[in-house]
Design a protein around this motif. Structure first.
Motif, PDB file in Angstrom:
ATOM      1  N   GLY A 177      46.755  51.186  47.772  1.00 22.62           N
ATOM      2  CA  GLY A 177      46.233  52.092  48.800  1.00 22.62           C
ATOM      3  C   GLY A 177      44.932  52.743  48.406  1.00 22.62           C
ATOM      4  N   GLU A 178      44.911  54.061  48.468  1.00 21.27           N
ATOM      5  CA  GLU A 178      43.666  54.812  48.262  1.00 21.27           C
ATOM      6  C   GLU A 178      43.134  54.718  46.835  1.00 21.27           C
TER       7      GLU A 178
ATOM      8  N   TRP B  17      42.279  52.001  45.589  1.00 20.36           N
ATOM      9  CA  TRP B  17      41.233  50.973  45.609  1.00 20.36           C
ATOM     10  C   TRP B  17      39.870  51.617  45.719  1.00 20.36           C
ATOM     11  N   ASP B  18      38.992  51.238  44.832  1.00 24.29           N
ATOM     12  CA  ASP B  18      37.585  51.575  44.997  1.00 24.29           C
ATOM     13  C   ASP B  18      36.793  50.378  44.475  1.00 24.29           C
ATOM     14  N   PHE B  19      35.477  50.480  44.538  1.00 23.13           N
ATOM     15  CA  PHE B  19      34.662  49.336  44.144  1.00 23.13           C
ATOM     16  C   PHE B  19      34.914  48.955  42.694  1.00 23.13           C
TER      17      PHE B  19
ATOM     18  N   LEU C 242      38.255  46.973  42.331  1.00 22.77           N
ATOM     19  CA  LEU C 242      38.193  45.623  42.901  1.00 22.77           C
ATOM     20  C   LEU C 242      37.242  44.742  42.086  1.00 22.77           C
ATOM     21  N   ASN C 243      36.142  45.324  41.639  1.00 20.94           N
ATOM     22  CA  ASN C 243      35.178  44.553  40.849  1.00 20.94           C
ATOM     23  C   ASN C 243      35.747  44.185  39.483  1.00 20.94           C
TER      24      ASN C 243
ATOM     25  N   PHE D 194      37.949  41.271  39.977  1.00 18.99           N
ATOM     26  CA  PHE D 194      37.077  40.105  40.169  1.00 18.99           C
ATOM     27  C   PHE D 194      36.537  39.582  38.837  1.00 18.99           C
ATOM     28  N   ARG D 195      36.024  40.484  37.996  1.00 17.03           N
ATOM     29  CA  ARG D 195      35.478  40.049  36.704  1.00 17.03           C
ATOM     30  C   ARG D 195      36.558  39.416  35.826  1.00 17.03           C
TER      31      ARG D 195
ATOM     32  N   PRO E 209      44.349  41.868  52.493  1.00 13.94           N
ATOM     33  CA  PRO E 209      42.883  41.878  52.594  1.00 13.94           C
ATOM     34  C   PRO E 209      42.208  41.881  51.224  1.00 13.94           C
ATOM     35  N   PHE E 210      42.793  42.555  50.269  1.00 10.74           N
ATOM     36  CA  PHE E 210      42.196  42.608  48.931  1.00 10.74           C
ATOM     37  C   PHE E 210      42.344  41.264  48.209  1.00 10.74           C
TER      38      PHE E 210
ATOM     39  N   LYS F 211      42.402  38.371  49.820  1.00 11.73           N
ATOM     40  CA  LYS F 211      41.409  37.500  50.472  1.00 11.73           C
ATOM     41  C   LYS F 211      40.020  37.759  49.898  1.00 11.73           C
ATOM     42  N   ALA F 212      39.709  39.023  49.654  1.00 12.56           N
ATOM     43  CA  ALA F 212      38.407  39.375  49.067  1.00 12.56           C
ATOM     44  C   ALA F 212      38.266  38.740  47.681  1.00 12.56           C
TER      45      ALA F 212
ATOM     46  N   ALA G 144      35.722  35.683  46.546  1.00 13.45           N
ATOM     47  CA  ALA G 144      34.685  35.979  45.553  1.00 13.45           C
ATOM     48  C   ALA G 144      34.823  35.081  44.327  1.00 13.45           C
TER      49      ALA G 144
END
Lengths: 261, 261
Positions: free
Chosen positions: A120-121, A123-125, A128-129, A132-133, A164-165, A167-168, A172
Motif C-alpha cells: 500500500g502506501e 510504495w514509493d519510487f 519500486l526502483n 527493479f535494480r 499494477p506494481f 506489471k511495472a 521494466a
C-alpha cells in the motif's frame, strides 16, 4: 458433491464490518457440510492475523481453511531454493516467511527472489526502483507476486493492490513473475486439490471480475460475482461473463439450493 | 538522400557530461548537410530547458530540432479536446502545456485526460493511486504516456522511467494509453515526416534496445544501438536485432561513410 471457495475481503467483510448475511451464509455452509476454503489474495496480514480478524467479526475460521499467497509462496521458495529473499511485504506479513534467509534491507543485488506483496502506501519510487535494480542484477532473481489483484475497495475509494506494481516491474526488467494467488490457475488448482474436489465440482464466489471470476472460470470452476466490495457495474461489460451475479454473499444459499433442484 | 534521428540522453550526453565524440559527430552531420532531428522521450524538462542544457554542453541545437513527447502531446490534447488535464509531470515541464485548462491538483475525478511524464522520485503511492482513481471515474479520461521508456541510466544506477507506471495504470484501470513518444510508430512517423523523408531513408541511433531500436525498426527505419547510456550486454540477447551496434555516437560518421561506399 459440491465444494465452495470464498473470497474474504469485499465478500464476507469490508473494512471493519461484516457484510450483511455473511455469518448466516457460513452457518448454512457448515450445516449443509459443504467443503469450503477461504481463498484470499491478502498479503497485507499474516494468516494468523486473518484468523483473528475474522474471529473478531464473528466469523469462525481455522488457520488451515485459509489459502493465501504468503503460505503458498513460502512452500515454493523453499522448493526452488530461491533465497535470500528481498521481501516487499508489510512488517506483520514477515512472520509467514520466518526461518528463511532474508536479504539486507538496503541491498540492490544478491537476491534469490524478489517477493512483492500488498504494501500500500509504503510504495514509493525508492522502493519500486530498488525492486527493479534487484531484478536487473546478475544472476537474476525470481520475481514472486503475492496475488495479482488489481485493486481493492478502501475506506475512501479504490486502492491499488499488488498487480499494477508487478506489471511495472515485469515491463521494466523483462522478468516474468511467478504468481502465488488469484487469478493464477495453479493457485485455484491447489485450493481445489486441498478440498479433494475437482474444478467442475467447485464454485468460487468473489467481488473481483478478473481475479476471482476470470481466474476460477479459466481453471474450470463456476465463477460467481457479488455486487459488494470492489464491484462496479462496468465489470459486467468486459469479456468475462460470471456464471451468476448476486447482490451479496447473503444470496448464495438460495442460488445454491435452486441450482441443485 | 539519407536522414538521421538521434536520441539525446545516453547518446549525446550522460548526466552532465557530453559523451566523447558527440560534438564532432554533430559537426560532421552539419558539414555533410544530413537532415536530422533529436528524438527524445525526455519529459522531465521542457523543450526550452533541453535546448539550454545542450547549449551549455557545447551542443548547438534549435527548439524546432527537438521532437519530444510534451510537444506532441499538446497538439494531440488540443485536437481531441481532452481537457481539463491532470498533469503528472515535473513542475518545469508544465510550461509545455501552458494555456490549456488544468484540473485541480487534489481532484480525483473530472479529468479529460491523465498525462503521465517522468516524475521520478515524486512518484509515491498517493500520486499513482490518484492517477488510477481519475482513470476509473466516469466519463473515462484519456491516458496519455509521455514516452514509453522503461528506464534510464542515473548517476547511481538504473532508474525507472515512464513506461512501468503506464503499465501499472493500464493494468489497474483497463485503459489503454495513447503513447506520445518512442517506441510508438506514430511518433517515429511524425519525426520522419517532419524531415520530409521516408522511413527507409532514415537512420535512428539510440541507447534503448526497445524504445529506440525496436520502435525505429518497427516503423521501417534503420536502428543503431550504442554501447553508452543504459546499454547492457543483455540487450543483445533478446528478439530485437539492431542493424548495427556502435561503441558510441563517435563511431557514427565512420559507419555512415562505409555504408555509403
Amino acid at each position: 458433491m459440491q465444494t465452495l471457495l470464498l473470497d474474504l475481503d469485499g465478500v464476507l467483510y469490508q473494512d471493519d464490518h461484516v457484510i450483511d448475511g455473511a455469518v448466516e451464509t457460513l452457518r448454512w455452509c457448515k450445516r449443509r457440510n459443504i467443503p469450503h476454503l477461504f481463498v484470499t489474495n491478502t498479503s497485507s496480514r499474516p494468516r494468523r492475523a486473518l484468523v483473528e480478524r475474522l474471529s473478531s467479526m464473528g466469523l469462525s475460521v481455522s488457520d488451515q481453511q485459509i489459502f493465501a499467497p504468503p503460505v503458498a509462496a513460502r512452500d515454493y521458495l523453499v522448493a526452488n531454493d530461491a533465497t535470500p529473499l528481498a521481501l516487499f511485504v508489510r512488517k506483520a506479513t514477515r512472520e509467514d516467511f520466518e526461518g528463511l534467509e532474508l536479504l539486507d534491507d538496503a541491498a540492490e543485488q544478491g537476491a534469490g527472489s524478489v517477493v512483492i506483496g500488498d504494501i500500500g502506501e509504503a510504495w514509493d519510487f525508492a522502493a519500486l526502483n530498488r525492486a527493479f535494480r534487484l531484478l536487473m542484477a546478475e544472476p537474476r532473481p525470481l520475481l514472486i507476486a503475492l496475488g495479482m489483484s488489481r485493486y481493492a475497495q478502501g475506506s475512501d475509494g479504490l486502492v491499488l493492490d499488488v498487480a499494477p506494481f508487478i506489471k511495472a516491474l515485469e515491463h521494466a526488467s523483462g522478468c516474468e513473475a511467478v504468481v502465488m494467488g488469484k487469478p493464477a490457475t495453479e493457485f485455484f488448482d491447489a485450493a481445489v486439490r486441498k478440498l479433494g474436489a475437482s474444478p467442475a465440482q467447485t464454485v468460487m464466489i468473489g467481488d473481483d471480475i478478473v481475479g476471482d471470476v476470470g481466474g476460477a472460470q479459466a481453471t474450470g470452476l463456476t465463477g460467481i460475482l457479488v455486487r459488494t466490495g470492489k464491484f462496479r457495474p462496468r465489470d459486467l461489460e468486459g469479456d468475462i461473463r460470471p456464471d451468476a451475479v448476486l447482490d451479496s454473499v447473503a444470496d448464495l444459499p438460495q442460488w445454491w439450493e435452486n441450482r441443485d433442484s
